[in-house]
Design an enzyme around this catalytic site. Sequence first.
Site, PDB file in Angstrom:
ATOM      1  N   ASP A  71      28.293  36.386  36.719  1.00 20.10           N
ATOM      2  CA  ASP A  71      27.474  37.333  37.504  1.00 20.10           C
ATOM      3  C   ASP A  71      27.070  36.687  38.685  1.00 20.10           C
ATOM      4  O   ASP A  71      26.331  37.441  39.803  1.00 20.10           O
ATOM      5  CB  ASP A  71      26.688  38.169  36.669  1.00 20.10           C
ATOM      6  N   HIS A 118      33.119  30.021  32.402  1.00 19.07           N
ATOM      7  CA  HIS A 118      33.973  30.938  32.195  1.00 19.07           C
ATOM      8  C   HIS A 118      34.474  31.417  33.640  1.00 19.07           C
ATOM      9  O   HIS A 118      35.080  32.573  33.529  1.00 19.07           O
ATOM     10  CB  HIS A 118      33.394  31.960  31.357  1.00 19.07           C
ATOM     11  N   CYS A 137      50.080  29.483  42.787  1.00 15.10           N
ATOM     12  CA  CYS A 137      49.881  28.061  43.145  1.00 15.10           C
ATOM     13  C   CYS A 137      48.556  27.404  43.039  1.00 15.10           C
ATOM     14  O   CYS A 137      48.338  26.515  43.521  1.00 15.10           O
ATOM     15  CB  CYS A 137      50.245  28.262  44.804  1.00 15.10           C
ATOM     16  N   CYS A 181      48.411  35.942  48.027  1.00 15.06           N
ATOM     17  CA  CYS A 181      47.586  34.739  48.089  1.00 15.06           C
ATOM     18  C   CYS A 181      47.580  34.368  49.428  1.00 15.06           C
ATOM     19  O   CYS A 181      48.550  34.252  50.228  1.00 15.06           O
ATOM     20  CB  CYS A 181      48.362  33.882  47.190  1.00 15.06           C
ATOM     21  N   CYS A 225      50.038  30.975  49.599  1.00 16.02           N
ATOM     22  CA  CYS A 225      51.274  30.909  49.377  1.00 16.02           C
ATOM     23  C   CYS A 225      51.887  32.343  49.553  1.00 16.02           C
ATOM     24  O   CYS A 225      52.991  32.612  49.484  1.00 16.02           O
ATOM     25  CB  CYS A 225      51.552  30.527  47.878  1.00 16.02           C
ATOM     26  N   ALA A 234      14.159  37.634  27.370  1.00 17.15           N
ATOM     27  CA  ALA A 234      14.506  36.273  28.141  1.00 17.15           C
ATOM     28  C   ALA A 234      13.407  36.315  29.284  1.00 17.15           C
ATOM     29  O   ALA A 234      12.747  35.407  29.464  1.00 17.15           O
ATOM     30  CB  ALA A 234      15.708  36.212  28.574  1.00 17.15           C
TER      31      ALA A 234
END
Length: 236
Positions: free
Chosen positions: A98, A112, A123, A139, A142, A222
């Site tokens: 995030d 991750h 590519c 892309c 490529c 937390a």
Amino acid sequence: MAAQGSTAEKIVILTGAGISAESGLGTFRDEGGLWAQHRIEDVATPEGFARNPQLVHDFYNARRAQAAKAAPNAAHAALARLQKEHPGEVILVTQNVDGLHEKAGAEAIHMHGVLDGALCAACGARWQAPLVMGPADGCPECARPATRPDIVWFGEMPYFMDEIAEHLESCDLFAAIGTSGQVYPAAGFVQEAAYAGAHTVELNLSDSDTSHSFAEHRVGPASRLVPLWVEELLAR
Ligand code: APR
């Protein structure tokens, strides 16, 4: 053992979705979490992407938009403060995609991947992801329409594993914050750190699948636990 030539402890911290819960971003396995709303095999595996790339892009476009609007909370800010003020090395490894650690001013190793990253499956080119991605996007390197979110899916090898292993082998203190300990290799980091002689502490709202492996536990949200823990570390 402290890094060569310094007595200051080397600290390695692993964070999971729980550290971003109080920033309004859903976790995966809590009540009503992301994996209660979506099938992992449909939106977080290479097979799911091959089967229905639009569905997978829609899933990550929604998460990217939500993350773009989310603000870091006191826990993210406390870890950024620890990285700035602790005299020894503070290595922050996150399973989260995030970007909230960076928004708080911290540097994190994203094992991750990242929501604001795009990858070309053809590519291997990487670039800053647009807010909305789709299967027809070409892309920039490529030009092939093989773009995907730069996210590590189930069945794929997480990023930076060699670097992370070196940090775990040489740390004095390992902390896991807001992770359920259900997904390897991250869930095994506590054993690697303990084997190397580190003190291990888990900061979580409740017990996790790997709680038994930690020497110390702090239970609570937390945003309250992490600032207190950082205050203690910096006062030592
Ligand atoms: N404060 C602290 N911990 C919290 C809070 C909070 N406010 N809210 C939830 N938690 C804890 C939960 O108790 C749980 O242990 O956060 C953890 C969230 O667990 P998961 O949803 O499984 O998230 P995580 O551990 O990050 O998942 C690991 O699995 O699906 C994959 O790639 C995905 O990176 C993810 C990985």
